[in-house]
Design a protein around this motif. Structure first.
Motif, PDB file in Angstrom:
ATOM      1  N   ARG A 183     -28.064   1.054 -26.874  1.00  0.00           N
ATOM      2  CA  ARG A 183     -29.257   1.598 -26.229  1.00  0.00           C
ATOM      3  C   ARG A 183     -28.861   2.882 -25.495  1.00  0.00           C
ATOM      4  O   ARG A 183     -28.136   2.841 -24.498  1.00  0.00           O
ATOM      5  CB  ARG A 183     -29.838   0.587 -25.234  1.00  0.00           C
ATOM      6  N   PRO A 184     -29.293   4.032 -26.012  1.00  0.00           N
ATOM      7  CA  PRO A 184     -28.957   5.296 -25.345  1.00  0.00           C
ATOM      8  C   PRO A 184     -29.493   5.328 -23.925  1.00  0.00           C
ATOM      9  O   PRO A 184     -30.477   4.639 -23.581  1.00  0.00           O
ATOM     10  CB  PRO A 184     -29.636   6.355 -26.231  1.00  0.00           C
ATOM     11  N   PRO A 185     -28.887   6.115 -23.054  1.00  0.00           N
ATOM     12  CA  PRO A 185     -29.310   6.136 -21.647  1.00  0.00           C
ATOM     13  C   PRO A 185     -30.770   6.537 -21.463  1.00  0.00           C
ATOM     14  O   PRO A 185     -31.446   6.030 -20.555  1.00  0.00           O
ATOM     15  CB  PRO A 185     -28.364   7.155 -21.009  1.00  0.00           C
ATOM     16  N   ARG A 186     -31.300   7.430 -22.275  1.00  0.00           N
ATOM     17  CA  ARG A 186     -32.656   7.941 -22.078  1.00  0.00           C
ATOM     18  C   ARG A 186     -33.681   7.297 -23.009  1.00  0.00           C
ATOM     19  O   ARG A 186     -34.763   7.839 -23.206  1.00  0.00           O
ATOM     20  CB  ARG A 186     -32.654   9.453 -22.301  1.00  0.00           C
ATOM     21  N   GLN A 187     -33.353   6.161 -23.575  1.00  0.00           N
ATOM     22  CA  GLN A 187     -34.258   5.578 -24.569  1.00  0.00           C
ATOM     23  C   GLN A 187     -35.407   4.821 -23.938  1.00  0.00           C
ATOM     24  O   GLN A 187     -36.470   4.708 -24.523  1.00  0.00           O
ATOM     25  CB  GLN A 187     -33.466   4.642 -25.496  1.00  0.00           C
ATOM     26  N   GLY A 188     -35.216   4.264 -22.806  1.00  0.00           N
ATOM     27  CA  GLY A 188     -36.247   3.432 -22.220  1.00  0.00           C
ATOM     28  C   GLY A 188     -35.909   1.955 -22.370  1.00  0.00           C
ATOM     29  O   GLY A 188     -34.833   1.579 -22.823  1.00  0.00           O
ATOM     30  N   ARG A 189     -36.869   1.096 -22.056  1.00  0.00           N
ATOM     31  CA  ARG A 189     -36.609  -0.334 -21.978  1.00  0.00           C
ATOM     32  C   ARG A 189     -37.125  -1.109 -23.182  1.00  0.00           C
ATOM     33  O   ARG A 189     -37.008  -2.335 -23.207  1.00  0.00           O
ATOM     34  CB  ARG A 189     -37.252  -0.904 -20.718  1.00  0.00           C
ATOM     35  N   PHE A 190     -37.670  -0.460 -24.203  1.00  0.00           N
ATOM     36  CA  PHE A 190     -38.354  -1.206 -25.260  1.00  0.00           C
ATOM     37  C   PHE A 190     -37.385  -2.084 -26.063  1.00  0.00           C
ATOM     38  O   PHE A 190     -37.769  -3.145 -26.551  1.00  0.00           O
ATOM     39  CB  PHE A 190     -39.113  -0.264 -26.190  1.00  0.00           C
ATOM     40  N   SER A 191     -36.119  -1.657 -26.229  1.00  0.00           N
ATOM     41  CA  SER A 191     -35.178  -2.493 -26.982  1.00  0.00           C
ATOM     42  C   SER A 191     -34.836  -3.767 -26.220  1.00  0.00           C
ATOM     43  O   SER A 191     -34.726  -4.855 -26.812  1.00  0.00           O
ATOM     44  CB  SER A 191     -33.907  -1.703 -27.292  1.00  0.00           C
ATOM     45  N   LEU A 192     -34.679  -3.682 -24.905  1.00  0.00           N
ATOM     46  CA  LEU A 192     -34.430  -4.878 -24.104  1.00  0.00           C
ATOM     47  C   LEU A 192     -35.649  -5.790 -24.089  1.00  0.00           C
ATOM     48  O   LEU A 192     -35.525  -7.021 -24.149  1.00  0.00           O
ATOM     49  CB  LEU A 192     -34.032  -4.479 -22.686  1.00  0.00           C
ATOM     50  N   ASP A 193     -36.837  -5.207 -24.012  1.00  0.00           N
ATOM     51  CA  ASP A 193     -38.057  -6.015 -24.052  1.00  0.00           C
ATOM     52  C   ASP A 193     -38.223  -6.697 -25.410  1.00  0.00           C
ATOM     53  O   ASP A 193     -38.692  -7.840 -25.493  1.00  0.00           O
ATOM     54  CB  ASP A 193     -39.271  -5.145 -23.753  1.00  0.00           C
ATOM     55  N   PHE A 194     -37.833  -6.016 -26.476  1.00  0.00           N
ATOM     56  CA  PHE A 194     -37.928  -6.617 -27.810  1.00  0.00           C
ATOM     57  C   PHE A 194     -37.051  -7.857 -27.904  1.00  0.00           C
ATOM     58  O   PHE A 194     -37.470  -8.897 -28.435  1.00  0.00           O
ATOM     59  CB  PHE A 194     -37.524  -5.598 -28.870  1.00  0.00           C
ATOM     60  N   LEU A 195     -35.839  -7.764 -27.388  1.00  0.00           N
ATOM     61  CA  LEU A 195     -34.956  -8.923 -27.425  1.00  0.00           C
ATOM     62  C   LEU A 195     -35.512 -10.068 -26.590  1.00  0.00           C
ATOM     63  O   LEU A 195     -35.446 -11.233 -26.995  1.00  0.00           O
ATOM     64  CB  LEU A 195     -33.563  -8.533 -26.937  1.00  0.00           C
ATOM     65  N   ALA A 196     -36.050  -9.757 -25.420  1.00  0.00           N
ATOM     66  CA  ALA A 196     -36.595 -10.810 -24.569  1.00  0.00           C
ATOM     67  C   ALA A 196     -37.779 -11.506 -25.224  1.00  0.00           C
ATOM     68  O   ALA A 196     -37.939 -12.730 -25.102  1.00  0.00           O
ATOM     69  CB  ALA A 196     -36.997 -10.222 -23.216  1.00  0.00           C
ATOM     70  N   GLU A 197     -38.596 -10.764 -25.956  1.00  0.00           N
ATOM     71  CA  GLU A 197     -39.798 -11.343 -26.563  1.00  0.00           C
ATOM     72  C   GLU A 197     -39.487 -12.082 -27.865  1.00  0.00           C
ATOM     73  O   GLU A 197     -40.124 -13.095 -28.175  1.00  0.00           O
ATOM     74  CB  GLU A 197     -40.821 -10.236 -26.828  1.00  0.00           C
TER      75      GLU A 197
END
Length: 577
Positions: A183-197
């Motif tokens: 997860r690049p530093p400036r990407q945002g949180r959508f990848s972490l949210d995808f894993l959580a969901e």
């Protein structure tokens, strides 16, 4: 295990289980590298976060603390910041030295212009990559040790999410879900949210009990999303040390396995990267390709005279009774028994991780070398040291001999007159080290489970093809086809000449068939010309002339040795033939 056992050398029974689960406190190898600046996707604010979150979903019973004799899954994860420039250091100083089962790297900085076979490590599969599309940087890649049963999963990811998912097969046919994420530093949180969901859905869909997430998450920049992921999914970060040269924990190892089953260790920085690699050892029973038995037949030491004598003394009129199937089974049983009795042979277990040239002699030399090393460690003396050095030299000489003969055999096959496109490419892939099981991906059964091992895939495909060939009504008469000729075949005569012609077309160098009889044993009665009805030395000369001509066409040398053994027929009689 000593460093010189880094070759593909099999261990004595129980040796793998006897290795202690020991990790040095610091685990850092200082090789004098200077610190290097960071030039990645953008500036980073390095901060330590509260990384250990108690697992809510983990209801597994705690494992015993003594894991010295437990199977281990070894994972090396690192942000390499350029796989092409750091592949050499990664391979030799991390993957091979740590004997990693799984190698997961982030920030590979690769694109589709790089060949898929680039950077293949000896003894490991090719890299499975997810390159960044549209711009440079980023990317993740994973490779596995040969013999480890894995399956790449197809997951519908959000756009620009750089992640790979795999199912690691366990011995109970369940799975461990592996996620490698950058997860690049400036990407945002959508990848972490995808894993959580989607975590629970992925576990249930692919039959996995637990999950392991590795990579560079830069979670300190999205602390709230990260806390939500570890809380909802019941994960624990097992990395408690800094992973960046300027401080900070950027490369976590998240899992819902019990904490006492996982131990992480800080390694050195990979090449020019400013990230420390992470060594993770997991107490887990993973499925690996089983060693397959191989039989080496020593044809040069076979007792052909005794075998011919036994065949001559057999009462074939009594043995060959019944229909064609029964007679075939009787003949097969007799030949297999005589082959096992009169041809010396050796059976050993060939591991899936062994090189193609690593045969019986190499295994014997490797076991002798390991035994000499154990003897020297238990009783250090000049005599045991000399014995160990001699065993090492024998191992080296045997490996060189085996590799040379294997390459000569491949060269002979590639330059032979009968090589086709399929055979040629098969031999080329074998020379490149591509394993045979890589050609068939994991197969899904009707019940949803996955066949990952070679035996399981072969059994599943055999069952599928057998069902396709099954006739629903075997008593139904076949359809009547238009008659093309008035002639019919009333009988099929089988003569000695036809049988000898068929035996003469066999390749004695081929492997043993399903009946267990080697072509070398089947052809041992073919080729005798003297003192036989309807045969003469003229037939032998014609046959040899043809063989010599074929040899000359291939550019090979022909040596002829003629023997005239006096009193052969008087002393031995016809039974020797």
């Amino acid at each position: 295990m000593p460093p010189y056992l880094g070759l593909a050398i099999p261990l004595l029974p129980g040796a793998e289980e006897a290795r202690p689960f020991v990790v040095t406190p610091d685990g850092n190898t200082d090789n004098g590298r200077s610190s290097r600046g960071h030039n990645g996707d953008g500036p980073r604010t390095l901060a330590r976060a509260n990384t250990n979150t108690t697992s809510r979903r983990n209801n597994n019973p705690p494992a015993p603390r003594n894991v010295g004799h437990s199977p281990l899954l070894t994972v090396v994860s690192a942000n390499v910041r350029g796989l092409r420039s750091n592949i050499a250091d990664l391979s030799h100083n991390f993957v091979l030295r740590q004997k990693a089962d799984i190698v997961a790297v982030s920030e590979t900085w690769m694109s589709d212009t790089v060949d898929p076979s680039f950077g293949k490590i000896k003894g490991y599969t090719k890299w499975v990559r997810k390159d960044r599309i549209g711009r440079t940087g980023g990317g993740v890649a994973v490779c596995f040790k040969n013999g480890l049963q894995t399956q790449e999963l197809s997951v519908d990811l959000p756009q620009q999410m750089e992640a790979l998912f795999f199912r690691i097969v366990l011995t109970d046919n369940s799975g461990l879900l592996l996620c490698v994420l950058y997860r690049p530093p400036r990407q945002g949180r959508f990848s972490l949210d995808f894993l959580a969901e989607e975590m629970d859905n992925l576990l249930q869909r692919h039959g996995c009990k637990n999950v392991l997430i590795v990579g560079d998450l830069n979670f300190h920049l999205e602390q709230q999303a990260y806390n939500n992921l570890v809380t909802v999914s019941g994960l624990t970060n097992h990395v408690t040390f800094q992973t960046h040269e300027r401080g900070g924990l950027l490369d976590p190892v998240l899992s819902d396995l019990p904490e006492e089953r996982i131990l992480c260790q800080q390694l050195d920085k990979v090449g020019s990267s400013d990230h420390h690699a992470v060594l993770t050892k997991i107490q887990l029973h993973v499925a690996r390709e089983k060693a397959a038995p191989r039989t080496i037949w020593l044809w040069e030491q076979a007792s052909w005279r005794d075998m011919r004598g036994a065949l001559t003394a057999t009462d074939w009129q009594t043995v060959l009774t019944g229909d064609a199937e029964e007679m075939t089974n009787a003949l097969t049983s007799i030949l297999a028994t005589l082959q096992d009795r009169h041809v010396p042979h050796r059976t050993y277990l060939a591991k899936a991780t062994n090189p193609q040239w690593f045969g019986f002699r190499c295994q014997i030399a490797a076991e002798a070398k390991y035994a000499a090393w154990r003897r020297y460690k238990q009783r250090p003396s000049q005599h045991n040291l000399a014995m160990h050095r001699a065993a090492c030299k024998r191992m080296t000489d045997t490996s060189k001999w085996a590799r040379k003969h294997w390459e000569q055999d491949l060269r002979r096959k590639l330059t032979g007159p009968g090589v086709g496109d399929k055979t040629w490419w098969t031999l080329v892939k074998e020379r490149q080290g591509v394993m045979r099981q890589e050609s068939v991906p994991p197969v899904t059964r009707q019940d949803g489970t996955t066949a990952s091992s070679s035996d399981d895939k072969a059994a599943l495909l055999a069952k599928l093809f057998a069902e396709k060939m099954h006739v629903e009504s075997p008593t139904r008469p076949p359809p009547v086809l238009p008659r093309e000729t008035a002639h019919t075949i009333t009988s099929i005569p089988i003569t000695t000449e036809l049988v000898e012609k068929a035996l003469g077309q066999l390749d004695a160098g081929k492997a043993t068939g399903p009946d267990g009889i080697s072509p070398g044993a089947e052809t041992m009665c073919q080729g005798t010309f003297g003192f036989r009805p309807g045969r003469s030395t003229s037939d032998l000369l014609l046959l040899l002339s043809q063989e010599w001509q074929d040899t000359l066409d291939e550019g090979l040398d022909t040596l002829v040795v003629a023997l005239d053994i006096a009193g052969l027929m008087t002393e031995c009689g016809m039974r020797v033939f």
